[in-house]
Design a protein around this motif. Structure first.
Motif, PDB file in Angstrom:
ATOM      1  N   SER A 218     -26.260 118.761 -32.601  1.00 40.15           N
ATOM      2  CA  SER A 218     -25.460 119.498 -31.626  1.00 40.15           C
ATOM      3  C   SER A 218     -26.295 119.946 -30.437  1.00 40.15           C
ATOM      4  N   LEU A 219     -27.525 120.381 -30.693  1.00 40.35           N
ATOM      5  CA  LEU A 219     -28.389 120.819 -29.601  1.00 40.35           C
ATOM      6  C   LEU A 219     -28.717 119.665 -28.657  1.00 40.35           C
ATOM      7  N   VAL A 220     -29.036 118.506 -29.212  1.00 41.47           N
ATOM      8  CA  VAL A 220     -29.326 117.346 -28.371  1.00 41.47           C
ATOM      9  C   VAL A 220     -28.079 116.945 -27.586  1.00 41.47           C
ATOM     10  N   ARG A 221     -26.935 116.917 -28.267  1.00 41.98           N
ATOM     11  CA  ARG A 221     -25.683 116.556 -27.608  1.00 41.98           C
ATOM     12  C   ARG A 221     -25.347 117.554 -26.497  1.00 41.98           C
ATOM     13  N   ALA A 222     -25.589 118.836 -26.765  1.00 40.45           N
ATOM     14  CA  ALA A 222     -25.232 119.875 -25.798  1.00 40.45           C
ATOM     15  C   ALA A 222     -25.945 119.662 -24.471  1.00 40.45           C
ATOM     16  N   ARG A 223     -27.239 119.388 -24.531  1.00 39.64           N
ATOM     17  CA  ARG A 223     -27.969 119.184 -23.269  1.00 39.64           C
ATOM     18  C   ARG A 223     -27.452 117.948 -22.550  1.00 39.64           C
ATOM     19  N   LEU A 224     -27.194 116.868 -23.279  1.00 42.81           N
ATOM     20  CA  LEU A 224     -26.686 115.656 -22.648  1.00 42.81           C
ATOM     21  C   LEU A 224     -25.356 115.919 -21.941  1.00 42.81           C
ATOM     22  N   ILE A 225     -24.460 116.638 -22.610  1.00 44.56           N
ATOM     23  CA  ILE A 225     -23.143 116.900 -22.027  1.00 44.56           C
ATOM     24  C   ILE A 225     -23.258 117.823 -20.827  1.00 44.56           C
ATOM     25  N   ALA A 226     -24.085 118.847 -20.930  1.00 44.46           N
ATOM     26  CA  ALA A 226     -24.240 119.790 -19.813  1.00 44.46           C
ATOM     27  C   ALA A 226     -24.715 119.087 -18.553  1.00 44.46           C
ATOM     28  N   GLU A 227     -25.564 118.071 -18.705  1.00 40.85           N
ATOM     29  CA  GLU A 227     -26.172 117.401 -17.556  1.00 40.85           C
ATOM     30  C   GLU A 227     -25.398 116.192 -17.070  1.00 40.85           C
ATOM     31  N   THR A 228     -24.324 115.821 -17.752  1.00 39.59           N
ATOM     32  CA  THR A 228     -23.533 114.668 -17.346  1.00 39.59           C
ATOM     33  C   THR A 228     -22.447 115.111 -16.372  1.00 39.59           C
ATOM     34  N   ALA A 229     -22.334 114.425 -15.261  1.00 40.31           N
ATOM     35  CA  ALA A 229     -21.350 114.806 -14.232  1.00 40.31           C
ATOM     36  C   ALA A 229     -19.917 114.594 -14.738  1.00 40.31           C
ATOM     37  N   PRO A 230     -19.035 115.525 -14.382  1.00 43.71           N
ATOM     38  CA  PRO A 230     -19.273 116.792 -13.701  1.00 43.71           C
ATOM     39  C   PRO A 230     -19.964 117.774 -14.637  1.00 43.71           C
ATOM     40  N   ARG A 231     -21.040 118.367 -14.170  1.00 46.00           N
ATOM     41  CA  ARG A 231     -21.874 119.218 -15.014  1.00 46.00           C
ATOM     42  C   ARG A 231     -21.183 120.538 -15.321  1.00 46.00           C
ATOM     43  N   GLY A 232     -21.704 121.234 -16.327  1.00 45.33           N
ATOM     44  CA  GLY A 232     -21.094 122.506 -16.675  1.00 45.33           C
ATOM     45  C   GLY A 232     -21.760 123.146 -17.867  1.00 45.33           C
ATOM     46  N   PRO A 233     -21.319 124.346 -18.230  1.00 44.54           N
ATOM     47  CA  PRO A 233     -21.900 125.058 -19.377  1.00 44.54           C
ATOM     48  C   PRO A 233     -21.378 124.518 -20.703  1.00 44.54           C
ATOM     49  N   VAL A 234     -22.226 124.590 -21.724  1.00 44.82           N
ATOM     50  CA  VAL A 234     -21.848 124.281 -23.104  1.00 44.82           C
ATOM     51  C   VAL A 234     -22.227 125.479 -23.970  1.00 44.82           C
ATOM     52  N   TYR A 235     -21.579 125.584 -25.129  1.00 41.64           N
ATOM     53  CA  TYR A 235     -21.811 126.752 -25.991  1.00 41.64           C
ATOM     54  C   TYR A 235     -22.018 126.308 -27.432  1.00 41.64           C
ATOM     55  N   LEU A 236     -23.098 126.813 -28.053  1.00 44.52           N
ATOM     56  CA  LEU A 236     -23.392 126.547 -29.461  1.00 44.52           C
ATOM     57  C   LEU A 236     -23.483 127.870 -30.206  1.00 44.52           C
ATOM     58  N   CYS A 237     -22.844 127.935 -31.360  1.00 50.50           N
ATOM     59  CA  CYS A 237     -22.802 129.158 -32.163  1.00 50.50           C
ATOM     60  C   CYS A 237     -23.471 128.895 -33.512  1.00 50.50           C
ATOM     61  N   PHE A 238     -24.488 129.696 -33.845  1.00 54.59           N
ATOM     62  CA  PHE A 238     -25.225 129.513 -35.089  1.00 54.59           C
ATOM     63  C   PHE A 238     -24.946 130.671 -36.043  1.00 54.59           C
ATOM     64  N   ASP A 239     -24.463 130.358 -37.203  1.00 57.50           N
ATOM     65  CA  ASP A 239     -24.216 131.337 -38.253  1.00 57.50           C
ATOM     66  C   ASP A 239     -25.533 132.056 -38.599  1.00 57.50           C
TER      67      ASP A 239
END
Length: 582
Positions: A160-181
Motif C-alpha cells: 500500500s505504501l509503494v502504491r500510495a506514492r505512485l498514485i499520488a505522483e500520477t497525473a492528475p496528482r493529489g493526496p492519498v491516505y493510509l491508515c495503520f491499525d
C-alpha cells in the motif's frame, strides 16, 4: 536545519511492526514527515525516531494537523514531489480535512499517514481507544483524495505504501491516505520481512497526445492568424517553462496566464497578457481564431464571463488536461463543462513537447514568432516613487515590497485578495506559486512554511503576503519554522477585517435596500486590535510593526530581508487600507 537527533546506544534491530513500516517509508524517498503526534501513531513515531534515527525521513513537529498538511502542500508546490504528513486517528484526520481538500483542489501530490485505535475491540483501552477508533476512517476524506487504504497485515501495508506514492505522483496528482491499525504497528515480528524496492514498481508512463489529433490541432494552429494559449496548471520545472516560451514564439501566440496557479509564462514577455480575463485578455480572446488551453482552471466559467461582458469566444477551443480523471461528483471543483474542438487527456507539458517535435520534423510553424523570439522583456514605464508618508493600499504595499526585493531572487509564495500582480514581473516558474486550491482560509502560514522548507539553501527569498484573517487562523504554524530554523518572510496585509465579506454584505444590503453602514458588523477585528507582532514573537519570529505607511514598511523590509537571508523567520504587520484598488 535544527532537526532533533535521538540518543542512540547501538543500531536498533527490526523488532516491531512499526519498525518494518518505517523501513518501507524510508524506501519511498520522503524526506520529511510533518506530524502532530498522538497515541494512535506512538508505535510508528517510536520507530521513526529510535529505529531510523529521525533521518530519512525527518520528523517535523507541528502544532495542528492542518498545519502539517499545509506544510506538505507548500513543499509540493515548489518541488512537484510529495511530502508526508502524519495525523492522529479520526480526530487528527478531521482537523486535517480542510488542508487535504486544498491539496486535492490544487492537484498536488501528498502522502497522508494516519492510524486508528485497535480494530479488534478486545485490544482497546477503555474509553480513549473507543473514541479514537473508526470503522471506516478513510471515509472522512475519501471524496477528496485519490486513494486510501487500511491494510490488515504488514506485507499488505508495504504494498500500500509503494502504491500510495505512485498514485499520488500520477497525473492528475493529489493526496492519498493510509491508515495503520495500532495493533499492526505494535505487533512483535515473528521473523524477517522483505522490504520492497520501489524501483521495481515503475512509475506509469505519462500519457502522450494521439498522433492524428495532434496533427489536426497543429494544422489548426499553423493556419491561425491570432492564436491564444491559456496557461493554467503548470509544473515548476524550468525546462518546461522554456519549452512553453518556445512554442508561443513559434506560433506567435498570445499567452494568457491564470495567476490562481502561479507563474506559467514570463509576465513581461511581449506575447503575455496579464490578469486572466482583464480588458486586454478579453480582447485577445474575443479576436482569437484558435484558443488552446494548457490545463486552464474553469475554461467554461471563463468563456461564460466573457460572454456576459460582451466578448463571446467564437474560435475553436482545444483543451489539454487529464483533470477529469479526478472528478467524482462529490465536490464541484471540476467546474462547468467546456465545449472543446479537441480534448487531450495528457499533461500540458506532453502536448507542448509533441507540437514542438512535430514542428522540428515538418516545419509546420515556419518562422512564426520570429519578431518575439529572443527579444528582451516588454518595456514598462517605471512606477513613480511612492512617497514615504503614503498610506498602505494593497497597490502601495506591492510597490514597496517589490522595490525592497528587486535585487533579490524572490519566490512569492502567497498573495492576498486584490493583489497587484502588474507590479511584479514573474520570469521564472518559482517566482510565484499561486493560491491554495480550495479557496478557504487558514492555509497561508503552513503553506508558506512548507514552501520555505523546500526553498531552503536555494538562494531564493521566500516571501508570503497573507491576509490578517488567514494569518490568525493558523499563526501557530510559524512555530515549526522557528523551531527548525526555516528562513521565511511573512508580510501580513492587515486591514483588521474579513473585508471580502464586507463587500458581500454591502452588495446584499444594496439589493435589499438595507443600511450598508452595517456591513462591518461581525466582520471587523478591532476592539481590541489584534497584536500581530506579539503573536509572531510568541512563535519565535522576529516581528515588525505595525507599519502604517510606505516609509515605515520600507524600513522594516530592509531589515527583514537581510535577516531572512541570514536564516531568520520574520513577520511584518502592515496596516493596509480596506479595499482592493489604490
Amino acid at each position: 536545519m535544527n532537526v532533533e537527533k535521538p540518543i542512540t546506544t547501538e543500531p536498533a534491530a527490526m523488532q516491531w511492526g512499526s519498525d518494518y513500516l518505517a523501513a518501507v517509508i524510508r524506501q519511498l524517498d520522503l524526506r520529511f514527515i510533518a506530524i502532530n503526534p498522538g497515541s494512535s501513531l506512538r508505535g510508528l513515531h517510536d520507530s521513526l525516531v529510535n529505529y531510523l534515527g529521525n533521518e530519512s525521513p525527518k520528523l517535523l513537529l507541528c502544532l495542528h494537523e492542518d498545519h502539517a498538511i499545509a506544510i506538505a502542500h507548500g513543499y509540493a508546490k515548489v518541488t512537484g514531489k510529495p511530502m508526508a504528513a502524519a495525523v492522529h486517528s479520526n480526530v487528527g484526520l478531521m482537523h486535517a480535512s480542510m488542508g487535504i481538500y486544498n491539496a486535492w483542489c490544487d492537484r498536488v501530490p501528498m502522502v497522508v499517514l494516519g492510524a486508528t485505535g485497535p480494530v479488534d475491540a478486545v485490544e482497546r483501552r477503555p474509553w480513549i481507544d473507543w473514541l479514537h477508533t473508526a470503522r471506516d476512517q478513510g471515509s472522512l476524506v475519501r471524496h477528496f483524495i485519490k486513494w486510501d487504504d487500511q491494510p490488515a497485515s504488514l506485507p499488505a501495508a508495504a504494498e500500500s505504501l509503494v502504491r500510495a506514492r505512485l498514485i499520488a505522483e500520477t497525473a492528475p496528482r493529489g493526496p492519498v491516505y493510509l491508515c495503520f491499525d495500532v495493533s499492526l504497528q505494535e505487533s512483535k515480528l515473528s521473523g524477517p520481512l522483505e522490504v520492497p524496492d520501489p524501483s521495481m514498481y515503475s512509475r506509469p508512463t505519462p500519457a502522450y497526445p494521439e498522433p492524428r489529433a495532434l496533427r489536426r490541432v497543429a494544422q489548426l494552429l499553423s493556419e491561425a492568424k491570432r492564436p491564444v494559449i491559456m496557461a493554467g496548471r503548470i509544473g515548476r520545472d524550468i525546462r518546461d517553462w522554456v519549452r512553453r516560451i518556445e512554442l508561443a514564439e513559434r506560433l506567435g501566440a498570445t499567452v494568457v496566464s491564470d495567476l490562481k496557479q502561479g507563474a506559467a509564462f514570463p509576465t513581461d514577455h511581449p506575447l503575455h497578457v496579464a490578469y486572466s480575463v482583464g480588458s486586454r485578455g478579453m480582447q485577445v480572446l474575443r479576436e482569437a481564431d484558435v484558443v488552446m488551453s494548457l490545463d486552464w482552471i474553469d475554461p467554461a466559467g471563463t468563456f461564460k464571463l466573457l460572454a456576459e461582458r460582451g466578448a463571446p469566444i467564437k474560435a475553436p477551443y482545444v483543451h489539454c488536461s487529464p483533470d477529469q480523471y479526478s472528478h467524482n461528483g462529490w465536490s464541484m471543483d471540476h467546474q462547468a463543462l467546456a465545449a472543446a474542438h479537441t480534448h487531450f487527456l495528457c499533461e500540458p507539458e506532453a502536448l507542448v513537447d509533441a507540437l514542438l517535435e512535430l514542428d522540428d520534423e515538418e516545419r509546420i510553424f515556419p518562422g512564426r514568432g520570429k519578431d518575439q523570439a529572443g527579444q528582451p522583456p516588454s518595456s514598462r514605464e517605471p512606477a513613480a516613487p511612492v512617497p514615504p508618508d503614503a498610506e498602505l493600499s494593497i497597490r502601495v504595499l506591492a510597490h514597496v515590497l517589490r522595490e525592497a526585493t528587486r535585487d533579490v531572487p524572490v519566490t512569492l509564495i502567497r498573495t492576498p485578495l486584490g493583489w497587484s500582480n502588474d507590479v511584479w514581473e514573474y520570469r521564472h516558474p518559482l517566482d510565484f506559486l499561486g493560491k491554495d486550491g480550495g479557496a478557504g482560509i487558514g492555509s497561508g502560514p503552513g503553506m508558506a512554511v512548507g514552501a520555505a522548507l523546500a526553498l531552503k539553501d536555494s538562494g531564493r527569498l521566500p516571501l508570503a503576503v497573507l491576509g490578517d484573517g488567514d494569518f490568525m487562523f493558523s499563526s501557530s504554524a510559524l512555530w515549526t519554522a522557528a523551531h527548525y530554523r526555516i528562513p521565511l518572510l511573512i508580510v501580513v496585509a492587515n486591514n483588521q477585517s474579513y473585508f471580502n465579506d464586507e463587500i458581500h454584505q454591502e452588495r446584499i444590503a444594496r439589493q435589499r435596500h438595507r443600511p450598508v453602514e452595517n456591513k462591518g458588523i461581525a466582520q471587523r477585528m478591532t476592539d481590541p486590535e489584534i497584536d500581530i507582532s506579539a503573536i509572531a514573537r510568541g512563535q519565535g519570529a522576529i516581528a515588525y510593526g505595525p507599519a502604517r505607511n510606505a516609509g515605515e514598511l520600507a524600513r522594516a523590509m530592509r531589515d527583514a530581508v537581510a535577516r531572512v537571508r541570514d536564516g531568520a523567520l520574520c513577520v511584518i504587520d502592515a496596516r493596509v487600507l480596506p479595499g482592493y484598488e489604490s
